[in-house]
Design a protein around this motif. Structure first.
Motif, short mmCIF file in Angstrom:
data_model
loop_
_atom_site.label_atom_id
_atom_site.label_comp_id
_atom_site.label_asym_id
_atom_site.label_seq_id
_atom_site.Cartn_x
_atom_site.Cartn_y
_atom_site.Cartn_z
N GLY A 1 -23.33 34.81 -55.82
CA GLY A 1 -23.41 33.37 -55.67
C GLY A 1 -22.30 32.84 -54.78
O GLY A 1 -21.15 33.28 -54.87
N GLN B 1 -27.62 32.01 -53.84
CA GLN B 1 -27.45 33.23 -54.64
C GLN B 1 -28.74 34.03 -54.58
O GLN B 1 -29.84 33.48 -54.47
N LYS C 1 -16.89 32.69 -54.04
CA LYS C 1 -17.86 33.75 -54.29
C LYS C 1 -17.85 34.05 -55.78
O LYS C 1 -16.84 34.45 -56.34
#
Length: 926
Positions: free
Chosen positions: A288, A305, A925
């Protein structure tokens, strides 16, 4: 499509000759040595795909492939793309264990500047990789294209339409909406995931037969922004009919790579004349990503994602992006907002993952316009709103045969809704109106002059496309030919309500004045459903091979394309070749023809109306008054319009001096049959009337004589031609280890010779000398002939310290030359028309002649606003990453607040550099 099925089956059967298979195999791991599942693997030459299994292992069967070179690409979201070249001799080839590196700032080498790819699809291919996208503050695809040589770097903004022009100059005074600029942008193809994003069905304009294509777009006609500030703008339009796709609509969050082909595109790409921008998006399992960009005039938020559903169910990738921006945060009248959502489902099927399928769903909505200003007594407001939804499917099947290697099928369907709306209060004593739709003399009406003038243009473009591609290889002696061939079909229509315009409530500029009764253009409702849907069919074949010439490699990509665009056939040969002179020098040559189909708005602009008032006998009571008007209806016949075309020659070279890389491109592009509007002069003799008013009844009308009238309409024609020559260069230096810094130099010089085929025309708004019988009301000049020069250069440095995951970039941008020169006789009229329609040729021009001297244009008036000096600008950005998950970046455009100015030929102050623009981006991230 059915008639091609037997041919396809025949190809498969003929290519099924049994041979001893060879295999290409290997294993993919990450930095920690762990297997990476679902890595995308592509053999570029044969277009064969596969993915790794749960152990990171892959295996591709190769048949009839030996004694050749193959390029293998490995890509996975969040990892740096890996490319391997192998010399395949015979038998199996094991690549061993390959490590993909996590894409972050701790890598020793990352791409910072776009690079030429001589071994790509074209000699002019410029590759913008994901490495670069991660480093670039961008609100739309347009901001990534600052990497193109000879392009001026500007700060990210969404406050104007972003059309892309390639290898052509842009005259400053046209503001990007001149005929030649629109034609060039219209000829640039935007291709996303193998599907063209077409602007052919866009019909969002007033009737172009009234004021011409460039002036028919809905515009405010007023200023916005704080008074007396350099941000004040006027004449804004958010419509982009007759031009290219508005790049503001395309977010960058999930873009994997961008390839810009400004020269000769491969034969598989059609319906273009001025290059292509090829966008590949991310699909598959991915961590993601949460991104937020804050700028002084915009906020952007994005999340994406990818999820692995199960070993057999494939992966799904989702993404959403929202942007809100204002022209000026101190005065939020002008705003642009955009939301995009995307879902991509990817899976592989059958033994050895032979079939790869990606299903994509996309939705985008754009809100653009100006709110009503409380200080504006007309309370004008304007909106350019739209949404687009599309579904597309990409399938690629890998065959293990001696001839055919892959069969690919791309399908796409999209629908959109475009709304251009403007309203404005009007306050007049009364208005003279007519809703007649046939040519002739009609009795008009008197309506109240106090009303809200509303204009609505409602478009619903529909596009459907199908593309079937085959990849094969065959050997002739020691040469392996990689063949590509296929066919495509495109359908387009516009199902919108059309130009919803009420002639009884005319907008400003189209109403008959109640004082001088001057002729004027008029508007009527026009249903877009009348336009006949557009259908294009294309076929292509291409051969890519390499041979030895004087013991050096000669690479060739030769193809032929055949198109039927609106029932008009065309042939497009394309050639890209390059030759290795030595280990450090490679030269190339390219040649190609290309054709661009007319748009639906150009083929079906709708009827044009022109009104000439003949009598206005008004005593304050409409029941006792009469208004007679001549209405001329002009129905456009666009059947003669041909596809625009271009012919390109290009010479390129790539030179390596130690670790320095220099690429140079010399090009000559001749564009012909560009589509624009031309003026049509109409002459007519009409009766004159007088009226005697009568109390309680209509006036008594008698004809008193006749009078000649002249009026103009606009129609589309293949009127444009231009010759473009130029040079582009890119120089990349190695990193200087002592200061951890590398340098990049890019720039170019373009020269464009613009010409039209028809005479230029100028008209007087009022008859300034009614007592002179030979006084000129309209003048004819020689066809447009102007030469424009454009040169920009950029020097950038990038300091990259992997140990602390830091990168600092600084660039110096220079506008070296921007100049447009007209023919010295462009401002001298050749002939003119009098008020009674007489045509008088001018043999010995005298600028002091009282009949036509007012049409003389001095050189200072006809030349465009040329930049008088070299204009520098400077930009700074830095990015820091923490634990490979959290990244913070900061950037400033025009970091030194360098804002020089000059005075244009019209006496206006011009500021080439915008005010400093600040931005920060945070990405996480998960």
């Amino acid at each position: 499509m059915k008639k091609f099925i037997p041919f396809i089956l025949l190809l498969i059967s003929l290519s099924s000759t049994a041979q001893t298979p060879n295999y290409l195999s290997g294993k993919v791991v990450d930095d920690g040595g762990h297997p990476v599942e679902s890595v995308n693997i592509k053999i570029v030459e044969t277009n064969q795909f596969t993915v790794t299994d749960k152990n990171g292992v892959f295996k591709i069967q190769l048949t009839n492939l030996s004694n050749t070179t193959l390029t293998i690409e490995f890509s996975f979201i969040g990892y740096q793309k890996l490319s391997k070249k192998i010399d395949l001799l015979s038998g199996d080839f094991d690549l061993g264990t390959l490590a993909l590196k996590d894409l972050n700032l701790s890598l020793e080498t990352i791409d910072i500047n776009a690079k030429r790819n001589y071994e790509g699809q074209s000699n002019s291919s410029l590759i913008i990789s994901r490495d670069i996208i991660e480093q670039t503050p961008a609100l739309s695809l347009n901001d990534l294209l600052n990497q193109i040589p000879n392009r001026k770097v500007v700060a990210p903004s969404l406050q104007s339409v972003q059309n892309l022009t390639l290898r052509s100059t842009v005259a400053p005074s046209t503001d990007g909406r001149g005929s030649f600029e629109l034609s060039n942008a219209f000829g640039v193809a935007i291709i996303i995931d193998g599907n063209a994003i077409s602007n052919n069905m866009n019909m969002q304009s007033y009737n172009p037969g009234t004021l011409g294509a460039g002036n028919s777009l809905m515009s405010t006609g007023a200023t916005y922004g704080l008074s007396s500030s350099k941000s004040t703008k006027d004449g804004y339009s958010g419509d982009y009919t007759f031009g290219g796709t508005d790049l503001r609509q395309i977010p960058v969050d999930n873009i994997e790579s961008v390839e810009v082909i400004a020269g000769v595109a491969p034969a598989k790409y059609g319906d273009l004349t001025d290059g292509a921008v090829i966008v590949e998006r991310q699909a598959g399992k991915a961590p993601g990503y949460l991104r937020m960009q804050l700028r002084d005039n915009a906020n952007s938020y994005g999340y994406s994602q990818g999820f692995k559903l199960s070993p057999k169910a494939g992966a799904i990738n989702i993404g959403v992006n929202y942007v809100s921006s204002f022209a000026d945060n101190r005065d939020k009248l002008k705003a642009y907002k955009r939301i995009n959502a995307n879902t991509m489902y990817t899976n592989t099927f059958f033994k050895d993952n032979r079939l790869k399928n990606t299903l994509s769903l996309d939705y985008g909505r754009n809100l653009d316009g100006l709110r009503s200003d409380d200080d504006d007594i007309t309370e004008k407001l304007i909106r350019f709103d739209s949404w687009t939804a599309s579904i597309s499917n990409r399938s690629s099947y890998r065959l293990n045969t001696s001839f055919l290697k892959t069969i690919s099928l791309n399908l796409r369907y999209s629908e959109g809704h475009q709304v251009s709306y403007q309203e404005q209060l009007r306050n007049e004593p009364f208005v003279l109106v007519s809703d007649a739709t046939s040519t002739g003399i009609h009795q008009g009406r008197y309506e109240s002059g106090i009303y809200t003038a509303a204009s609505l243009i409602d478009g619903r473009p529909v596009n459907a496309s199908a593309k079937l591609d085959f990849n094969a290889n065959v050997k002739t002696g020691a040469i392996t030919h990689f063949l590509g061939f296929g066919l495509s079909y495109d359908y387009g229509a516009n199902k919108g309500q059309g130009q919803v315009l009420d002639p009884n409530r005319p907008r400003f500029g189209t109403a008959i004045t109640t004082t001088s009764l001057s002729p004027n253009r008029s508007e009527r409702y026009y249903d877009f459903n009348i336009a006949v849907p557009q259908q294009n069919v294309g076929l292509y074949a291409e051969d890519v091979f390499k041979l030895k010439l004087f013991n050096r490699d000669l690479n060739l990509r030769a193809g032929l394309r055949y198109d039927i665009q609106n029932a008009l056939p065309s042939y497009s040969p394309r050639l890209n070749m390059n030759y290795t002179l030595s280990k450090s020098v490679k030269i190339g040559f390219a040649y190609g023809l290309a054709y661009k189909s007319p748009s639906l708005a150009q083929r079906y602009p709708g009827p044009t109306y022109y009104e000439i008032p003949l009598l206005n006998a008004f005593n304050g009571n409409a029941a006792e008054s009469i208004y007679l008007v001549y209405v001329n209806r002009y129905d456009h016949d666009a059947g003669h319009i041909k596809s625009a075309k271009s012919q390109t020659f290009e010479f390129t070279s790539q030179i390596k001096l130690k670790d320095f890389n220099l690429s140079i491109s010399l090009f000559s592009k001749d564009s012909r049959d560009g589509i624009s509007t031309v003026s049509n002069r109409n002459y007519i003799t009409l009766p004159t009337y007088s009226a005697t008013l009568q109390a309680g009844q209509k006036p008594i009308v008698i004809q008193t004589g006749t009078k000649n009238f002249v009026f103009t309409t606009q129609s589309f024609a293949n009127d444009l031609r231009s010759d473009n020559q130029g040079i582009e260069l890119i120089l990349n230096s190695p990193q200087i280890k002592q200061i951890a810094t590398s340098f990049n130099l890019s720039g170019g010089l373009f020269r464009t010779n613009y010409q039209t085929n028809t005479l230029s025309v100028a008209s007087e708004l009022e008859d300034a000398a009614p007592t002179r019988p030979d006084y000129a009301l309209m003048a004819y000049y020689e066809p447009t002939k102007r030469i424009s020069y454009l040169s920009n250069a950029r020097i950038s440095s990038s300091t990259h310290v992997p140990r602390i995951s830091l990168i600092v970039s600084f660039s110096a941008d220079f506008s070296l030359l921007q100049k447009t020169v007209q023919s010295p006789t462009a401002g001298i009229p050749l002939a003119y028309l009098t008020r009674d329609g007489r045509y008088i040729a001018i043999t010995n021009f005298d600028k002091n002649n009282p009949d036509y001297g007012h049409f003389y244009k001095p050189t200072s008036e006809i030349n465009d606003d040329n930049v008088p000096a070299i204009i520098p600008n400077f930009h700074l950005s830095l990015a820091k990453e923490i634990k490979k998950r959290f990244r913070f970046s900061f950037n400033v455009y025009n970091v030194f607040n360098n804002q020089p100015y000059y005075i244009s030929s019209s006496g206006k102050y011009k500021y080439p550099n915008a005010a400093p623009s600040f931005g920060a981006e945070i990405s996480l991230k998960l």
